[in-house]
Design an enzyme around this catalytic site. Sequence first.
Site: not given
Length: 226
Positions: A102-104, A122
């Site tokens: 998830v995300c970074t 990302t």
Amino acid sequence: MTKTIAYVLYPGLTALDLIGPLTVTAALDGEYESVVVARDLAALDTDAAVRLGATATFDQVTAPHVVVVPGGTAGTFAACADEELLRWLRTASAAAEVTASVCTGSLVLGAAGLLEGRRATTHWGFRHLLPKFGAVAVAERWVRDGDVLTAAGVSAGIDMALQLVRELAGEQAARLSQLVIEYDPEPPLGPIDWSEVDTAAFAPFGEAALREGLADHPELLARLTG
């Protein structure tokens, strides 16, 4: 046999990156068990006013069915240089049917060498870093490339988790999970107009997070900022 969905916990992550997908997969039946794994069971600071603790250690979960790595800012960049975490991630990913982020969190996958040649996404503010790890960066809400499933920023983790549930247990299970958490977004200001987003204005914040997280790891910092 119960199949384990292992969410990785490390200091400074974004709490919703973990809690959002975890809430989605918790709706799966007894065939799957969601756990939170870390070096030990001590409560860790997040980037919000809440601390989180793992339910199992890395040593206790060595062959999960699914691995999910949440993201964050400075804490996530520090995790990119955490060799103990990266070693566990490489081993766990080799055994897993799906490795997700998830995300970074996708940058942590990249640091572990798991994104080479893969399409991945990302948070929009850090998408330019994915090619530093050999990934092909794409601007999508979530991306599946082989056995790797990556999501964009924070709330996209819920979308990714619903897709994960659909893959693991079918569309009916995913729809039920969506209903249980009443995931039917209607943001008061409407959707994001990406054509109006000033990505350049975010750059100083992103670089500051990089420098804070990798202050003790100048080689990786130089790789990501060079």
